[in-house]
Write an enzyme that holds these catalytic residues in place. Structure first.
Site, mmCIF file in Angstrom:
data_model
loop_
_atom_site.group_PDB
_atom_site.id
_atom_site.type_symbol
_atom_site.label_atom_id
_atom_site.label_comp_id
_atom_site.label_asym_id
_atom_site.label_seq_id
_atom_site.Cartn_x
_atom_site.Cartn_y
_atom_site.Cartn_z
ATOM 1 N N SER A 1 0.848 -1.197 0.000
ATOM 2 C CA SER A 1 0.000 0.000 0.000
ATOM 3 C C SER A 1 0.881 1.244 0.000
ATOM 4 O O SER A 1 1.692 1.439 0.909
ATOM 5 C CB SER A 1 -0.878 0.018 1.246
ATOM 6 O OG SER A 1 -1.393 1.326 1.417
ATOM 7 N N HIS A 26 -1.201 -1.096 -4.342
ATOM 8 C CA HIS A 26 -2.484 -0.830 -3.671
ATOM 9 C C HIS A 26 -2.599 0.665 -3.377
ATOM 10 O O HIS A 26 -1.769 1.228 -2.672
ATOM 11 C CB HIS A 26 -2.544 -1.657 -2.379
ATOM 12 C CG HIS A 26 -3.836 -1.565 -1.629
ATOM 13 N ND1 HIS A 26 -4.963 -2.287 -1.984
ATOM 14 C CD2 HIS A 26 -4.186 -0.835 -0.547
ATOM 15 C CE1 HIS A 26 -5.948 -2.006 -1.140
ATOM 16 N NE2 HIS A 26 -5.504 -1.125 -0.259
ATOM 17 N N ASP A 41 -4.722 3.610 -1.762
ATOM 18 C CA ASP A 41 -5.772 3.907 -0.785
ATOM 19 C C ASP A 41 -6.300 5.315 -0.979
ATOM 20 O O ASP A 41 -5.617 6.303 -0.699
ATOM 21 C CB ASP A 41 -5.203 3.764 0.634
ATOM 22 C CG ASP A 41 -5.039 2.313 1.034
ATOM 23 O OD1 ASP A 41 -6.002 1.536 0.863
ATOM 24 O OD2 ASP A 41 -3.948 1.947 1.511
ATOM 25 N N MET A 66 -8.862 8.135 0.162
ATOM 26 C CA MET A 66 -9.651 8.507 1.353
ATOM 27 C C MET A 66 -10.176 9.927 1.203
ATOM 28 O O MET A 66 -9.474 10.803 0.687
ATOM 29 C CB MET A 66 -8.774 8.438 2.604
ATOM 30 C CG MET A 66 -8.128 7.088 2.814
ATOM 31 S SD MET A 66 -7.279 7.028 4.386
ATOM 32 C CE MET A 66 -6.462 5.437 4.259
ATOM 33 N N HIS A 126 -8.405 1.187 -3.880
ATOM 34 C CA HIS A 126 -9.298 0.908 -2.749
ATOM 35 C C HIS A 126 -9.959 2.226 -2.339
ATOM 36 O O HIS A 126 -9.312 3.090 -1.754
ATOM 37 C CB HIS A 126 -8.447 0.317 -1.596
ATOM 38 C CG HIS A 126 -9.198 0.060 -0.338
ATOM 39 N ND1 HIS A 126 -8.570 -0.163 0.863
ATOM 40 C CD2 HIS A 126 -10.529 0.003 -0.069
ATOM 41 C CE1 HIS A 126 -9.472 -0.358 1.804
ATOM 42 N NE2 HIS A 126 -10.675 -0.255 1.263
ATOM 43 N N MET A 185 -12.021 4.412 -0.163
ATOM 44 C CA MET A 185 -12.630 4.584 1.169
ATOM 45 C C MET A 185 -13.306 5.948 1.166
ATOM 46 O O MET A 185 -12.826 6.909 1.781
ATOM 47 C CB MET A 185 -11.542 4.479 2.247
ATOM 48 C CG MET A 185 -11.082 3.043 2.474
ATOM 49 S SD MET A 185 -9.502 2.950 3.308
ATOM 50 C CE MET A 185 -8.438 3.150 1.906
ATOM 51 N N MET A 196 -11.334 -5.876 5.488
ATOM 52 C CA MET A 196 -10.497 -4.943 6.266
ATOM 53 C C MET A 196 -10.225 -5.565 7.627
ATOM 54 O O MET A 196 -11.152 -5.896 8.363
ATOM 55 C CB MET A 196 -11.216 -3.599 6.468
ATOM 56 C CG MET A 196 -11.377 -2.752 5.250
ATOM 57 S SD MET A 196 -10.011 -1.676 4.725
ATOM 58 C CE MET A 196 -8.851 -1.606 6.006
ATOM 59 N N PHE A 228 -6.099 4.530 8.382
ATOM 60 C CA PHE A 228 -4.683 4.755 8.684
ATOM 61 C C PHE A 228 -3.874 3.463 8.531
ATOM 62 O O PHE A 228 -4.389 2.373 8.807
ATOM 63 C CB PHE A 228 -4.508 5.285 10.115
ATOM 64 C CG PHE A 228 -5.218 6.593 10.326
ATOM 65 C CD1 PHE A 228 -4.610 7.803 9.976
ATOM 66 C CD2 PHE A 228 -6.517 6.615 10.815
ATOM 67 C CE1 PHE A 228 -5.280 9.007 10.124
ATOM 68 C CE2 PHE A 228 -7.201 7.821 10.972
ATOM 69 C CZ PHE A 228 -6.585 9.017 10.625
ATOM 70 N N GLY A 258 -4.768 -4.530 6.129
ATOM 71 C CA GLY A 258 -4.623 -3.843 7.412
ATOM 72 C C GLY A 258 -3.926 -4.689 8.463
ATOM 73 O O GLY A 258 -4.370 -5.788 8.792
HETATM 74 C C1 DX5 Z 1 -6.111 1.388 5.769
HETATM 75 C C2 DX5 Z 1 -5.690 1.047 4.351
HETATM 76 C C3 DX5 Z 1 -4.627 0.005 4.278
HETATM 77 C C4 DX5 Z 1 -3.382 0.351 5.032
HETATM 78 C C5 DX5 Z 1 -2.483 -0.814 5.169
HETATM 79 O O1 DX5 Z 1 -7.237 2.154 5.760
HETATM 80 O O2 DX5 Z 1 -6.777 0.585 3.593
HETATM 81 O O3 DX5 Z 1 -4.351 -0.320 2.922
HETATM 82 O O4 DX5 Z 1 -2.696 1.391 4.449
HETATM 83 O O5 DX5 Z 1 -1.370 -0.431 5.911
HETATM 84 P P1 DX5 Z 1 -0.730 -1.365 7.033
HETATM 85 O O6 DX5 Z 1 -0.273 -2.597 6.331
HETATM 86 O O7 DX5 Z 1 0.390 -0.544 7.568
HETATM 87 O O8 DX5 Z 1 -1.806 -1.661 8.035
HETATM 88 ZN ZN ZN Z 2 -6.400 -0.352 1.518
#
Ligand code: DX5
Ligand code: ZN
Length: 221
Positions: free
Chosen positions: A13, A38, A40, A42, A71, A73, A142, A148, A181
């Site tokens: 990620s 990946h 993320d 947000m 992904h 969110m 998740m 985070f 996660g």
């Molecule tokens: C959290 C994200 C994850 C996260 C994974 O909301 O969707 O992709 O960044 O990070 P780690 O592996 O550090 O938990």
């Molecule tokens: Zn993610």
């Protein structure tokens, strides 16, 4: 794009990467043998954090031929999905908690030749999304509350993976299980044993001095 590999795939990620040199960071992932990037996304509304939008993915797309796994969110994912399709996403996953009637959006993503995914947050039981699993290319479980990186893996996620695996087998579906996660070297083996196909890891990869070794460990442990 469809995955050819039957093996577990590693999806670092970029949330944990240095955004000031993101092109180099993604190049490091390719050199390190990652299968997937990946991304993320947000919105500060669906989750209490902000990251980046479709322009960022579009620009980054030019830097890499790895599979881009977006992904989302975000609230109202249906408003933004097209932008991410145009940006060059290879798979797009949105949250069931943000779009409780996902059929239409899943099929719109798939019609654009992009893999479609549905994500569930830790408080959403698998039975709520059971009927949608066969419609998805990816079901993302998740294993932390979204928002985070660097949080601790929620132990009840193991049961969820097994539960989803059983549904996939029973319905003879091709859906891949993605776990996201809190994946670290000490739990990755158990996660794989439960049946995960795609392993997302942020801190475990970018928090390591040696990205290649980290990816290899996640793959081989
Ligand atoms: C959290 C994200 C994850 C996260 C994974 O909301 O969707 O992709 O960044 O990070 P780690 O592996 O550090 O938990
Ligand atoms: Zn993610």
């Amino acid at each position: 794009m469809k995955f050819k590999s039957k093996k577990v795939m590693i999806a670092p990620s970029i949330l944990s990467a240095d955004f000031a040199c993101i092109g180099k960071e993604v190049a490091r992932l390719k050199e390190g043998g990652a299968d997937i990037v990946h991304c993320d996304v947000m919105d500060g509304h669906f989750v209490p954090n902000l990251t980046f939008g479709a322009k960022f993915v579009k620009d980054l797309r030019k830097m890499s031929d790895l599979h881009f796994d977006v992904h989302l969110m975000i609230s109202d994912p249906e408003k933004y999905v097209n932008d991410f399709i145009k940006a060059g996403a290879d798979s797009i996953t949105f949250h069931y908690e943000a779009q409780g009637r996902p059929e239409e959006l899943l099929s719109a993503i798939r019609s654009a030749n992009v893999m479609c995914g549905l994500a569930i947050s830790p408080d959403t039981p698998v039975c709520e999304v059971e009927k949608y699993i066969p419609m998805c290319d990816i079901i993302l479980i998740m294993s932390v509350y979204p928002g985070f990186g660097g949080q601790k893996f929620i132990e009840s996620s193991y049961e969820k993976i097994k539960n989803v695996k059983e549904i996939i087998a029973r319905t003879d579906s091709k859906t891949l299980i993605e776990i996201d996660g809190g994946v670290v070297f000490s739990n990755v083996s158990d996660i794989k044993k439960c049946g995960a196909d795609i392993i997302v890891a942020g801190n475990a990869v970018f928090g390591s001095d040696d990205v290649k070794a980290a990816i290899e460990n996640l793959r081989n442990l």
